[in-house]
Design a protein around this motif. Sequence first.
Motif, PDB file in Angstrom:
ATOM      1  N   ILE A 194       0.841  -1.200   0.000  1.00  0.00           N
ATOM      2  CA  ILE A 194       0.000   0.000   0.000  1.00  0.00           C
ATOM      3  C   ILE A 194       0.872   1.244   0.000  1.00  0.00           C
ATOM      4  N   LEU A 195       1.921   1.233   0.829  1.00  0.00           N
ATOM      5  CA  LEU A 195       2.831   2.378   0.902  1.00  0.00           C
ATOM      6  C   LEU A 195       3.496   2.629  -0.457  1.00  0.00           C
ATOM      7  N   VAL A 196       3.927   1.565  -1.111  1.00  0.00           N
ATOM      8  CA  VAL A 196       4.593   1.691  -2.413  1.00  0.00           C
ATOM      9  C   VAL A 196       3.625   2.241  -3.462  1.00  0.00           C
ATOM     10  N   LEU A 197       2.407   1.675  -3.513  1.00  0.00           N
ATOM     11  CA  LEU A 197       1.423   2.110  -4.511  1.00  0.00           C
ATOM     12  C   LEU A 197       1.074   3.585  -4.347  1.00  0.00           C
ATOM     13  N   LEU A 198       0.829   4.011  -3.111  1.00  0.00           N
ATOM     14  CA  LEU A 198       0.433   5.399  -2.882  1.00  0.00           C
ATOM     15  C   LEU A 198       1.588   6.360  -3.141  1.00  0.00           C
ATOM     16  N   SER A 199       2.824   5.946  -2.779  1.00  0.00           N
ATOM     17  CA  SER A 199       3.972   6.830  -3.000  1.00  0.00           C
ATOM     18  C   SER A 199       4.245   7.040  -4.483  1.00  0.00           C
ATOM     19  N   ARG A 200       3.841   6.082  -5.306  1.00  0.00           N
ATOM     20  CA  ARG A 200       4.089   6.192  -6.755  1.00  0.00           C
ATOM     21  C   ARG A 200       2.975   6.899  -7.504  1.00  0.00           C
TER      22      ARG A 200
ATOM     23  N   TYR B 286      10.476   9.940  -3.460  1.00  0.00           N
ATOM     24  CA  TYR B 286      10.830  10.198  -2.062  1.00  0.00           C
ATOM     25  C   TYR B 286      12.206   9.662  -1.706  1.00  0.00           C
ATOM     26  N   ALA B 287      13.127   9.678  -2.665  1.00  0.00           N
ATOM     27  CA  ALA B 287      14.494   9.235  -2.385  1.00  0.00           C
ATOM     28  C   ALA B 287      15.138  10.108  -1.329  1.00  0.00           C
ATOM     29  N   ALA B 288      14.741  11.390  -1.264  1.00  0.00           N
ATOM     30  CA  ALA B 288      15.324  12.310  -0.286  1.00  0.00           C
ATOM     31  C   ALA B 288      14.899  11.994   1.141  1.00  0.00           C
ATOM     32  N   SER B 289      13.945  11.069   1.312  1.00  0.00           N
ATOM     33  CA  SER B 289      13.513  10.682   2.662  1.00  0.00           C
ATOM     34  C   SER B 289      14.480   9.721   3.330  1.00  0.00           C
ATOM     35  N   SER B 290      15.532   9.309   2.634  1.00  0.00           N
ATOM     36  CA  SER B 290      16.446   8.307   3.194  1.00  0.00           C
ATOM     37  C   SER B 290      17.133   8.814   4.456  1.00  0.00           C
ATOM     38  N   GLY B 291      17.510  10.095   4.482  1.00  0.00           N
ATOM     39  CA  GLY B 291      18.128  10.653   5.682  1.00  0.00           C
ATOM     40  C   GLY B 291      17.176  10.637   6.859  1.00  0.00           C
ATOM     41  N   LEU B 292      15.912  10.981   6.593  1.00  0.00           N
ATOM     42  CA  LEU B 292      14.893  10.922   7.647  1.00  0.00           C
ATOM     43  C   LEU B 292      14.760   9.500   8.181  1.00  0.00           C
ATOM     44  N   PHE B 293      14.770   8.541   7.265  1.00  0.00           N
ATOM     45  CA  PHE B 293      14.629   7.144   7.661  1.00  0.00           C
ATOM     46  C   PHE B 293      15.766   6.721   8.581  1.00  0.00           C
ATOM     47  N   CYS B 294      16.983   7.108   8.261  1.00  0.00           N
ATOM     48  CA  CYS B 294      18.134   6.752   9.102  1.00  0.00           C
ATOM     49  C   CYS B 294      17.989   7.337  10.502  1.00  0.00           C
ATOM     50  N   VAL B 295      17.549   8.594  10.591  1.00  0.00           N
ATOM     51  CA  VAL B 295      17.349   9.219  11.900  1.00  0.00           C
ATOM     52  C   VAL B 295      16.255   8.496  12.684  1.00  0.00           C
ATOM     53  N   LEU B 296      15.166   8.148  12.006  1.00  0.00           N
ATOM     54  CA  LEU B 296      14.056   7.480  12.683  1.00  0.00           C
ATOM     55  C   LEU B 296      14.435   6.072  13.134  1.00  0.00           C
TER      56      LEU B 296
END
Length: 493
Positions: free
Chosen positions: A15-21, A329-339
Amino acid sequence: MLIARPLSAISGLLILVLLSRTLSSDDYGIYFAIWALAEILILASNVGLIHAAYRYIHADEYLDGKLVPHGPVWRLIAIRLCSLIILAAGLYGFSPSFIVDAEPQLAYSVVSIVVAIVVFEGLARFIEIVMDSMLCQGRSQSSLVSRTVFRLMGISYFLWAGELNLQNVLLAEMVAIGLGLLLGMVLLLDIYRRASSANVQAEDSEGFPLKRMFSYAFPAFLAQLIGLVYGPDVLKLVLNKVSGPEALAMFGFAYSLAAVIQRYIPANLMAGIFRPVFVAASKREDADNVLPGLLSLTIKLNWIIIIPIFCAAWFGANEMFFIISQGNYAASSGLFCVLVLGLLPVSVHLILSMYCLARESSWPTVVATAVCVLVLPLAFLLTQHFQAMGVAVAFVLSEMLWVLVCYWYIRRKQPLSMDWRGMGKLLLCAVLAILICELLAHLGWSWIILTALVTLVYIGLLVYVRPLTAQEGVWLNAVVPEKLRKIVKGRAG
């Protein structure tokens, strides 16, 4: 349960993948804002009923396999339904633009869907809690998985029809959650149907002292309500208000993936095992010596799962996010590492809560929760300057502050000696593994190789430094398979 949990996780990720695309950044951000609001309403409306269900509902299983429920099941379900309807209906008192910025007719339609989602989801979750209290985890998991699978089917249908937009996504989720609620109710009624032929009749709410029930449950609910003030859902709404839905879409995408990991760390996945172990240890004469050891061991087991994921994300998150979201949302990778890094204090938070439960002491958690409200003004400040990254940092800081305050309060009342040296070794291994692989990255090594290699280097360093004490090695010997034990324990014990 072994099938249900992975199926739910896979469906949720799809679901996350479908909506993000497919959704625009603004609609994706509004989607996360709506669910943040729904989560707040669902939790805020429980008025202690969740704790009451865990405490006062149970079931007896007889030799013939009959399960006989006991407790005020139907009264609590009726009260829960009323509390959800009252609070959710309050959304009609706000301007529709508070929920979604759209034409008035469309906005009111979305508000009605959101109200239905809050009521259906809140009641479905409560019925699952009731079944969990009866030790019917298979039934509660079936209800949970059905809602996720139905959501995936509905979203897939609108995608196939070329009509996937925010309103249709919410409509699909409303119908899916309603069907899941219906299934949960059928499964609960089936328990009573099977019990009807048993010799002992099910005990319901007749003569049950509601005053005593709420005197127990309401203080725990107040602590839970205070925790909402600085929780991730409020932080999402802060981000949406300060930086807009596009920034929230970035954060929501990263947070949703981190939340999947959080759901499967041992502190959550094995909570049903850890809690009774802590309670049993608290009743021993040497509890002051045993409980701190158990606390350290369980924290380390969680960190041993979380830290390699962080190391892998350090090298591979950017490329993986690009593939998953088709570059959105490739730029979310930094956020993911912090989380993911924030999951370290999150796991300690969960384990300390179990420790306090075993000690029958709720004040450390209440005080820690109250102090963490101070993070909310900081969250506003960080969001204004750093947008989504500010919210991620505020989330991590709130969890760290909670752990520090709770630990400090416990230490004021009773001895609590932790194995800080072993925990430091776990962190040191992560730093060394990343540094080693960073050197290789400068030599042009592929991110795929580095993502796998950093995990292997981390495990190899663990074997060498031996992060567990001898006593922890003995405990691990009794419960963990030999192959995994060798990886985690190294040569200790």
